[in-house]
Scaffold this active site. Structure first.
Site, mmCIF file in Angstrom:
data_model
loop_
_atom_site.group_PDB
_atom_site.id
_atom_site.type_symbol
_atom_site.label_atom_id
_atom_site.label_comp_id
_atom_site.label_asym_id
_atom_site.label_seq_id
_atom_site.Cartn_x
_atom_site.Cartn_y
_atom_site.Cartn_z
ATOM 1 N N ARG A 15 0.837 -1.194 0.000
ATOM 2 C CA ARG A 15 0.000 0.000 0.000
ATOM 3 C C ARG A 15 0.880 1.255 0.000
ATOM 4 O O ARG A 15 2.089 1.184 0.195
ATOM 5 C CB ARG A 15 -0.920 0.008 1.230
ATOM 6 C CG ARG A 15 -2.008 -1.034 1.199
ATOM 7 C CD ARG A 15 -2.759 -1.109 2.522
ATOM 8 N NE ARG A 15 -1.951 -1.698 3.578
ATOM 9 C CZ ARG A 15 -2.354 -1.869 4.831
ATOM 10 N NH1 ARG A 15 -3.566 -1.455 5.191
ATOM 11 N NH2 ARG A 15 -1.566 -2.441 5.728
ATOM 12 N N LYS A 75 1.557 2.004 7.284
ATOM 13 C CA LYS A 75 1.900 1.239 8.473
ATOM 14 C C LYS A 75 2.789 2.032 9.416
ATOM 15 O O LYS A 75 3.374 3.055 9.051
ATOM 16 C CB LYS A 75 2.603 -0.067 8.085
ATOM 17 C CG LYS A 75 1.684 -1.072 7.424
ATOM 18 C CD LYS A 75 0.451 -1.391 8.263
ATOM 19 C CE LYS A 75 0.781 -2.128 9.550
ATOM 20 N NZ LYS A 75 -0.430 -2.368 10.389
ATOM 21 N N TYR A 94 -1.068 4.671 10.598
ATOM 22 C CA TYR A 94 -1.441 3.718 11.638
ATOM 23 C C TYR A 94 -0.246 3.548 12.576
ATOM 24 O O TYR A 94 0.900 3.436 12.121
ATOM 25 C CB TYR A 94 -1.800 2.353 11.037
ATOM 26 C CG TYR A 94 -3.118 2.323 10.307
ATOM 27 C CD1 TYR A 94 -4.323 2.502 10.980
ATOM 28 C CD2 TYR A 94 -3.168 2.097 8.931
ATOM 29 C CE1 TYR A 94 -5.539 2.473 10.310
ATOM 30 C CE2 TYR A 94 -4.387 2.064 8.254
ATOM 31 C CZ TYR A 94 -5.563 2.258 8.965
ATOM 32 O OH TYR A 94 -6.751 2.228 8.299
ATOM 33 N N HIS A 96 -0.766 1.781 16.242
ATOM 34 C CA HIS A 96 -0.997 0.584 17.067
ATOM 35 C C HIS A 96 0.085 0.468 18.144
ATOM 36 O O HIS A 96 0.851 -0.501 18.197
ATOM 37 C CB HIS A 96 -1.018 -0.674 16.191
ATOM 38 C CG HIS A 96 -2.078 -0.664 15.134
ATOM 39 N ND1 HIS A 96 -3.428 -0.725 15.423
ATOM 40 C CD2 HIS A 96 -1.994 -0.573 13.779
ATOM 41 C CE1 HIS A 96 -4.127 -0.694 14.303
ATOM 42 N NE2 HIS A 96 -3.291 -0.597 13.294
ATOM 43 N N GLU A 118 -5.892 4.938 13.641
ATOM 44 C CA GLU A 118 -6.834 4.020 14.283
ATOM 45 C C GLU A 118 -7.583 4.615 15.474
ATOM 46 O O GLU A 118 -8.537 3.997 15.967
ATOM 47 C CB GLU A 118 -6.127 2.727 14.720
ATOM 48 C CG GLU A 118 -5.172 2.872 15.894
ATOM 49 C CD GLU A 118 -3.754 3.227 15.487
ATOM 50 O OE1 GLU A 118 -2.869 3.143 16.353
ATOM 51 O OE2 GLU A 118 -3.550 3.599 14.308
ATOM 52 N N SER A 134 -10.621 -2.321 8.319
ATOM 53 C CA SER A 134 -11.353 -3.369 9.029
ATOM 54 C C SER A 134 -12.295 -4.088 8.079
ATOM 55 O O SER A 134 -12.484 -5.310 8.167
ATOM 56 C CB SER A 134 -12.147 -2.759 10.190
ATOM 57 O OG SER A 134 -11.276 -2.214 11.164
ATOM 58 N N ASP A 198 -20.809 -11.318 20.647
ATOM 59 C CA ASP A 198 -20.516 -9.936 21.027
ATOM 60 C C ASP A 198 -21.204 -9.646 22.358
ATOM 61 O O ASP A 198 -22.245 -10.230 22.672
ATOM 62 C CB ASP A 198 -20.994 -8.955 19.955
ATOM 63 C CG ASP A 198 -20.340 -7.587 20.072
ATOM 64 O OD1 ASP A 198 -19.420 -7.302 19.280
ATOM 65 O OD2 ASP A 198 -20.734 -6.811 20.972
ATOM 66 N N VAL A 239 -12.011 -8.370 17.810
ATOM 67 C CA VAL A 239 -12.319 -7.583 19.009
ATOM 68 C C VAL A 239 -11.413 -6.363 19.065
ATOM 69 O O VAL A 239 -10.205 -6.447 18.822
ATOM 70 C CB VAL A 239 -12.144 -8.441 20.278
ATOM 71 C CG1 VAL A 239 -12.343 -7.603 21.527
ATOM 72 C CG2 VAL A 239 -13.118 -9.605 20.255
ATOM 73 N N ALA A 268 -7.190 -9.069 15.276
ATOM 74 C CA ALA A 268 -6.817 -8.125 16.337
ATOM 75 C C ALA A 268 -5.323 -8.105 16.606
ATOM 76 O O ALA A 268 -4.875 -7.453 17.558
ATOM 77 C CB ALA A 268 -7.569 -8.476 17.625
ATOM 78 N N ILE A 269 -4.533 -8.769 15.773
ATOM 79 C CA ILE A 269 -3.097 -8.903 16.042
ATOM 80 C C ILE A 269 -2.379 -7.559 16.040
ATOM 81 O O ILE A 269 -1.359 -7.392 16.731
ATOM 82 C CB ILE A 269 -2.447 -9.888 15.035
ATOM 83 C CG1 ILE A 269 -1.048 -10.308 15.506
ATOM 84 C CG2 ILE A 269 -2.416 -9.290 13.643
ATOM 85 C CD1 ILE A 269 -1.042 -11.089 16.806
ATOM 86 N N ASP A 270 -2.874 -6.562 15.300
ATOM 87 C CA ASP A 270 -2.249 -5.235 15.335
ATOM 88 C C ASP A 270 -2.245 -4.645 16.738
ATOM 89 O O ASP A 270 -1.402 -3.821 17.071
ATOM 90 C CB ASP A 270 -2.986 -4.265 14.390
ATOM 91 C CG ASP A 270 -2.439 -4.306 12.979
ATOM 92 O OD1 ASP A 270 -1.249 -4.638 12.823
ATOM 93 O OD2 ASP A 270 -3.191 -4.017 12.035
ATOM 94 N N VAL A 298 -1.377 -12.405 10.419
ATOM 95 C CA VAL A 298 -0.659 -11.406 9.608
ATOM 96 C C VAL A 298 -1.059 -10.009 10.062
ATOM 97 O O VAL A 298 -2.242 -9.663 10.097
ATOM 98 C CB VAL A 298 -0.969 -11.606 8.107
ATOM 99 C CG1 VAL A 298 -0.327 -10.498 7.283
ATOM 100 C CG2 VAL A 298 -0.472 -12.978 7.650
#
Length: 372
Positions: A15, A75, A94, A96, A118, A134, A198, A239, A268-270, A298
């Site tokens: 990107r 990123k 971003y 994070h 974010e 997302s 949820d 989540v 949600a790994i970020d 990833v």
């Protein structure tokens, strides 16, 4: 203002922070744009496209970091990029930060003004700069899960939608937000048996209204997560607690009850991941196995479809880029509380409470920090 767009250097990140279309808008507003050569190759845009849009193309990222007033990326800055940030420079990307103490430490040390996509908010309470990625990640999560459920790729050999006379796969989606909604859309379209968990009943009502009875909705409790994960063929976690580390909802004990050859896609790994066994992976090596369960973690999933992702992201970020460029960062943040919510680090201060709490920094309110 001089806006700089370096080429992304994270693993398999194709990107780019600004498309030629976005560059033209910023230039037409009276600003200058400098881009690194080859920055748009991943989306099919060459240097000539950027020159026609009014950008100056330079050979190195170092020149951009040395001269630009604002750096626009996708990123989080990698270690080599963080060393080039300087006091007073604006970083818009971003970040994070909560699960990334090394990055946070470097950004604090740089004294740059760091605005995170974010955590920028909207008048309706959403996260408008996180939403497009997302959406992409939610849809990709089902593609990835279906792929790794195939026996040849380590899964237990199940077709997501089944066939007449054979049960479909059970897909459990933890979190009914933007990721969960788009994951459910694709999983239902493929014919899977889809369950969304949820803790917000209004979210469950909204999903029920959108998808009707083919979608199963469950109020989130420890019992519900344990039971449905044990029965799942594919678990997708989306989540999100804005700016904070993701809660560890899939424990090691739960993992041990899951089917051999089942798949977890941890979107949600970020923010550190929702499974205790999650660790960030790359597009080069996207999966690993723990207790016979395949983990796909990833950290830049949308980078795998850079054309779609970049244009979707630019649609959301361009108005904010123009606000910052036209008004200057201080006035732009002061006049727009939703953009102010994106300020995570400024002049050596951590200005987002969840980040400060998770990483042990003193919190400085952004409204106070911008007066520094």
């Amino acid at each position: 203002m001089l806006v700089g767009v370096p080429k992304e250097i994270k693993n398999k990140e194709f990107r780019v922070g600004m498309t030629p279309t976005s560059v033209r808008e910023v230039v037409d507003a009276g600003h200058k744009v400098m881009v690194e050569t080859g920055c748009g190759v991943g989306i099919g845009m060459d240097d000539t496209s950027y020159r026609k849009a009014g950008a100056k193309v330079v050979k190195t990222a170092a020149e951009i970091f040395a001269k630009a007033d604002m750096i626009v990326k996708v990123k989080e800055p990698q270690a080599s990029e963080r060393k080039m940030l300087r006091e007073g420079q604006i970083l818009f990307t971003y970040l994070h930060l909560a699960p990334d103490p090394a990055q946070t430490k470097d950004l604090v040390k740089s004294k740059a003004t760091c605005i995170a996509y974010e955590t920028v908010t909207s008048p309706t309470g959403g996260l408008p700069l996180l939403a497009p990625m997302s959406e992409v990640a939610g849809r990709l999560s089902i593609q990835a899960g279906a792929y790794y459920l195939e026996k040849a790729h380590g899964g237990h050999g199940l077709l997501l939608g089944g066939v007449p006379g054979v049960d479909p796969a059970k897909v459990v989606i933890i979190g009914g937000g933007m990721v969960g909604r788009h994951a459910a859309h694709i999983a239902l379209g493929m014919g899977a048996d889809v369950w969304v968990i949820d803790r917000n009943v209004d979210v469950l009502r909204s999903l029920w209204a959108q998808f009707d009875r083919p979608l199963n909705t469950v109020y989130s409790t420890k019992d519900a997560i344990e039971r449905h994960c044990a029965e799942a063929d594919l678990v997708v976690s989306g989540v999100l607690i804005p700016g904070a580390a993701a809660p560890k909802l899939i424990t090691r004990d739960i993992l041990k009850t899951m089917k051999a050859g089942s798949v977890i896609v941890d979107v949600a790994i970020d923010q550190g991941g929702s499974a205790e066994t999650s660790k960030a992976t790359t597009h080069d090596n996207p999966v690993y196995v723990v207790d016979d369960v395949i983990h796909y973690c990833v950290a830049n999933m949308p980078g795998g479809v850079p054309k779609t992702s970049t244009y979707a992201l630019n649609n959301a970020t361009l108005p904010f880029i123009l606000q910052i460029a036209n008004r200057g960062w201080r006035k732009a943040l002061t006049e727009n509380k939703h953009l102010m919510a994106g300020l995570n680090v400024h002049a050596g201060h951590v200005t987002y409470k969840a980040v400060a709490d998770d990483l042990g920094y003193k919190f400085t309110a952004p409204e106070e920090a911008v007066r520094i």
